[in-house]
Design a protein around this motif. Structure first.
Motif, PDB file in Angstrom:
ATOM      1  N   ARG A  20       0.875  -1.185   0.000  1.00 59.45           N
ATOM      2  CA  ARG A  20       0.000   0.000   0.000  1.00 59.45           C
ATOM      3  C   ARG A  20       0.905   1.225   0.000  1.00 59.45           C
ATOM      4  N   ILE A  21       0.653   2.124  -0.942  1.00 61.02           N
ATOM      5  CA  ILE A  21       1.569   3.248  -1.103  1.00 61.02           C
ATOM      6  C   ILE A  21       0.799   4.505  -1.491  1.00 61.02           C
ATOM      7  N   HIS A  22       1.374   5.651  -1.160  1.00 59.12           N
ATOM      8  CA  HIS A  22       0.710   6.917  -1.437  1.00 59.12           C
ATOM      9  C   HIS A  22       0.814   7.265  -2.917  1.00 59.12           C
ATOM     10  N   LEU A  29      -3.692   6.489  -0.133  1.00 58.58           N
ATOM     11  CA  LEU A  29      -3.024   5.207  -0.261  1.00 58.58           C
ATOM     12  C   LEU A  29      -3.769   4.309  -1.236  1.00 58.58           C
ATOM     13  N   VAL A 275       4.362   7.934  -7.490  1.00 56.09           N
ATOM     14  CA  VAL A 275       4.943   7.895  -6.145  1.00 56.09           C
ATOM     15  C   VAL A 275       6.132   8.855  -6.100  1.00 56.09           C
ATOM     16  N   ARG A 320       8.462   9.969   2.072  1.00 59.69           N
ATOM     17  CA  ARG A 320       7.723  11.155   1.598  1.00 59.69           C
ATOM     18  C   ARG A 320       8.056  12.414   2.375  1.00 59.69           C
ATOM     19  N   ASN A 365       3.191  -0.850   4.507  1.00 64.52           N
ATOM     20  CA  ASN A 365       2.360   0.288   4.894  1.00 64.52           C
ATOM     21  C   ASN A 365       3.047   1.577   4.456  1.00 64.52           C
ATOM     22  N   ASP A 366       3.011   1.851   3.157  1.00 61.88           N
ATOM     23  CA  ASP A 366       3.592   3.074   2.585  1.00 61.88           C
ATOM     24  C   ASP A 366       5.073   3.216   2.913  1.00 61.88           C
TER      25      ASP A 366
END
Length: 409
Positions: A20-22, A29, A275, A320, A365-366
């Motif tokens: 899961r990524i932004h 997400l 991303v 990020r 988790n990101d």
């Protein structure tokens, strides 16, 4: 153009998890579900100076993406470019009285050395802008045939109005786009353009500058955005999983590239997720070659800094986040590396299976690398305080840190 050698990625027990990524385009997400082969394109360097920590932070982020995918037993098709002809490179070569080709080759070679030292997994295809020109010219000609490109004093521009999805990557309004265009290589104030935001696809030959045969376009060289589009479409196709780079590439580079590709193919989107990594500062300002406030990976290596500590410095910050390089953040990483190596040097230790799952949970988790580091810190602290009886645990920890974080203990 060749990339750099790959370090071995140990296989871990159990099963990796989907990432899961932004996604910049949606602002939230997303769970990526690639097929058996995950596809990623990461924008590369313009080789007119050495690799600085801002570069290293960006490539570290996308190295983690690859490692998460490899842990799921997928193959990874990773493509990266080198913008080995562009105004900054030519200006640097002229300033220093250097041959621009030799300068590009020298700095690209140094970049490869830095990536190897930092254990960044190499791309399957590492493509220079110059070698991509034969594939770029037909795309510009096709955009012109589609009515999405026009000529201005011999230069060819893309019409952003030809893409109904223009603006969906960055989500910026026209005023913000115009400001950033002026700051990041565009020419919004050039008279005669249909839209101030229209980017150049093909620059007609200028006296004293390199140029190539562009067929019906005439002699010249490609614009910045179409370079990456040609390489990505050739090697990955449309709708690949991740388009990556620093946050300063969301606009104009990734926005424009997406529009080029979407008009050329009639498909949307170019990438499933956009991303972007944060910026690294020094003395209160973003590291940049134009400002000269740089910390070079190669210089740290020459000074005897362990590349694993450099990597741990990067991992201590969420990909990020914008953060600042200081002597203290490097010292913290050196101290952490010492603790970890001492912990895995013992013949046994606390059980490690739960730690492997903590690492997986954090990274999926990101790419929460700081949480992953904290999990290893806790295991190392238990090892120091009480030791353990699991003979295989230190080896499992060492392999997990290598496989998922790229740090060799």
């Amino acid at each position: 153009m060749h990339a750099w050698p790959a370090s071995e990625v140990p296989a871990l027990p159990g099963q990796g998890r989907d990432l899961r990524i932004h996604d910049t385009a949606t602002g939230g997400l997303v769970t990526l579900d690639p097929g058996p082969v995950a596809r990623i394109y990461v924008c590369g360097i313009t080789p007119y100076d050495a690799t600085h920590m801002g570069h290293a932070a960006t490539y570290n982020a996308f190295d983690l993406v690859q490692r998460v995918w490899l842990d799921t037993k997928r193959q990874v098709h990773y493509v990266q470019n080198v913008t080995d002809v562009d105004d900054p490179l030519l200006e640097r070569a002229q300033r220093d009285g250097l041959d621009w080709v030799a300068l590009a080759e020298k700095e690209t070679a140094l970049f490869r050395e830095d990536m190897t030292a930092l254990r960044m997994l190499p791309p399957r295809h590492y493509i220079g802008a110059v070698e991509a020109i034969p594939g770029i010219v037909p795309l510009v000609e096709r955009l012109r045939e589609l009515g999405a490109a026009y000529e201005l004093d011999g230069d060819v521009y893309f019409s952003v109005g030809s893409d109904p999805n223009f603006g969906k990557v960055s989500g910026l309004d026209a005023a913000a786009m115009r400001l950033l265009s002026a700051e990041r290589g565009g020419d919004p104030d050039r008279p005669g353009k249909k839209n101030p935001l229209d980017p150049m696809l093909w620059m007609a030959a200028r006296e004293g500058e390199p140029s190539w045969d562009g067929g019906s376009l005439g002699r010249g060289r490609p614009g910045w955005h179409i370079e990456c589009v040609a390489i990505a479409l050739d090697h990955l196709g449309m709708g690949f999983d991740v388009q990556g780079g620093g946050s300063d590439l969301a606009f104009p580079h990734h926005e424009m590239g997406a529009s080029h590709a979407q008009v050329l193919t009639g498909e949307f989107p170019m990438a499933q997720a956009y991303v972007h990594a944060g910026m690294v500062a020094l003395d209160g300002e973003k590291m940049s070659k134009s400002k000269g406030n740089l910390v070079f990976v190669s210089r740290l290596r020459r000074d005897g800094v362990d590349p694993a500590a450099i990597r741990l410095t990067l991992l201590a910050h969420h990909y990020r986040a914008d953060w600042e390089w200081t002597d203290q953040v490097l010292q913290d990483a050196l101290d952490r590396l010492g603790r970890w190596r001492a912990a895995v040097s013992r013949p046994d230790g606390p059980p490690a299976e739960a730690l492997v799952e903590e690492l997986r949970a954090a990274l999926t988790n990101d790419l929460d690398a700081p949480a992953a580091l904290a999990a290893v810190d806790r295991w190392a602290a238990l090892q120091e305080e009480r030791g353990g009886t699991d003979i295989g645990a230190p080896g499992v920890v060492s392999r997990a840190v290598d496989a998922l974080l790229g740090v060799a203990l």
